[in-house]
Design a protein around this motif. Structure first.
Motif, PDB file in Angstrom:
ATOM      1  N   SER A 235       0.838  -1.118  -0.081  1.00  0.00           N
ATOM      2  CA  SER A 235       0.005  -0.133   0.086  1.00  0.00           C
ATOM      3  C   SER A 235       0.954   1.216   0.042  1.00  0.00           C
ATOM      4  O   SER A 235       0.178   2.159   0.286  1.00  0.00           O
ATOM      5  CB  SER A 235      -0.890  -0.022   0.994  1.00  0.00           C
ATOM      6  N   SER A 236       2.186   1.041  -0.283  1.00  0.00           N
ATOM      7  CA  SER A 236       2.918   2.352  -0.217  1.00  0.00           C
ATOM      8  C   SER A 236       2.591   3.021  -1.536  1.00  0.00           C
ATOM      9  O   SER A 236       2.059   2.419  -2.542  1.00  0.00           O
ATOM     10  CB  SER A 236       4.575   1.954  -0.307  1.00  0.00           C
ATOM     11  N   PRO A 237       2.800   4.368  -1.678  1.00  0.00           N
ATOM     12  CA  PRO A 237       2.430   5.077  -2.572  1.00  0.00           C
ATOM     13  C   PRO A 237       2.922   4.715  -4.013  1.00  0.00           C
ATOM     14  O   PRO A 237       4.161   4.150  -4.075  1.00  0.00           O
ATOM     15  CB  PRO A 237       2.853   6.704  -2.320  1.00  0.00           C
ATOM     16  N   GLY A 238       2.195   4.566  -4.961  1.00  0.00           N
ATOM     17  CA  GLY A 238       2.183   4.301  -6.286  1.00  0.00           C
ATOM     18  C   GLY A 238       2.684   2.644  -6.569  1.00  0.00           C
ATOM     19  O   GLY A 238       2.812   2.065  -7.510  1.00  0.00           O
ATOM     20  N   CYS A 239       2.540   1.891  -5.442  1.00  0.00           N
ATOM     21  CA  CYS A 239       2.754   0.298  -5.477  1.00  0.00           C
ATOM     22  C   CYS A 239       1.419  -0.298  -5.746  1.00  0.00           C
ATOM     23  O   CYS A 239       0.337   0.170  -6.280  1.00  0.00           O
ATOM     24  CB  CYS A 239       3.373   0.161  -4.082  1.00  0.00           C
ATOM     25  N   GLU A 240       1.315  -1.699  -5.328  1.00  0.00           N
ATOM     26  CA  GLU A 240       0.297  -2.422  -6.036  1.00  0.00           C
ATOM     27  C   GLU A 240      -0.961  -1.993  -5.477  1.00  0.00           C
ATOM     28  O   GLU A 240      -1.986  -2.010  -6.538  1.00  0.00           O
ATOM     29  CB  GLU A 240       0.503  -3.923  -5.418  1.00  0.00           C
TER      30      GLU A 240
END
Length: 248
Positions: A235-240
């Protein structure tokens, strides 16, 4: 004295960097066999194998820098992204390796895995049901017959190194084998949709963009649980998870 840098580590394998040498430690030597074999066959630049003493494989560092990182803006030029596309096309045009890779799972197996992961994500409250359902629908387009090619199988942008506009090498071949060409293209552009046009221009042939987008959803749905269980945050920004939300 050189410092030891932990590049990545989880319970399956670890990669350390000491100066200009990468040490890959893997308890599953079959994966290392695949990696060494694929690097030997690949028609594009790969790291020099310095030595191998199980469970350790020593590789020389590649010149240049990674094309980018998932969750971070890429500073590489459009020409570098196009060069990556051209390198992938050269790989896909090469003679087939002897066995299927990560991108070569059968459709029945893949569909069963997808159903299981979607159920787990909803049942455990990891993601909203409507988000999972929508991406499951998008992912359907990837579940179709395909002609096998020589695939890398884990072609994340962090595995592609560039110097200016030139590709200097591609890392991490342990998932290589016969597989779906569009899986590689989708993995390379995951989270970086703005560079898809550059990659396809370099690839040099028409591809089904809906299937690439389907693989973004499919790969993300299949990856969330693995990432959580191995200490990463999807759920990190830009991730899956952001990739999944972008399909809504």
């Amino acid at each position: 004295m050189e410092e030891v840098e932990v590049v990545v580590a989880h319970h399956e394998c670890a990669t350390l960097r000491v100066g200009d040498v990468f040490l890959k430690i893997d308890a599953d030597q079959a994966r290392t066999d695949v990696e060494v074999g694929a690097m030997t066959m690949a028609p594009i630049p790969t790291p020099e194998i310095l030595w191998r003493k199980p469970p350790v494989l020593a590789l020389a560092a590649l010149p240049g820098t990674a094309l980018g990182r998932l969750g971070e803006p890429s500073t590489a030029s459009s020409a570098a992204w196009a060069a990556a596309g051209a390198a992938v096309r050269k790989l896909h045009d090469a003679p087939l390796p002897p066995r299927p890779g990560r991108a070569g799972r059968g459709l029945d197996e893949l569909a069963a895995d997808l159903d299981g992961e979607c159920e787990w994500l909803v049942t455990n409250g990891v993601l909203p049901a409507d988000l999972v359902t929508r991406n499951r629908q998008v992912a359907e387009a990837a579940l179709r017959p395909w002609t096998p090619v020589f695939t890398h199988g884990d072609l994340q942008i962090a595995h592609v190194f560039v110097d200016g506009d030139e590709i200097t090498g591609v890392l991490d071949w342990s998932e290589a084998g016969q597989g779906d060409a569009l899986y590689d293209l989708a993995t390379l552009t995951l989270g970086h949709e703005e560079h898809l046009g550059d990659v396809i221009a370099g690839y040099g042939t028409d591809v089904d963009l809906d299937v690439i987008r389907a693989w973004w959803s499919l790969r993300s749905l299949l990856g969330v649980r693995w990432l959580i269980e191995h200490g990463f945050d999807p759920s990190s920004p830009g991730c899956e998870v952001d990739v999944l939300r972008s399909r809504m």
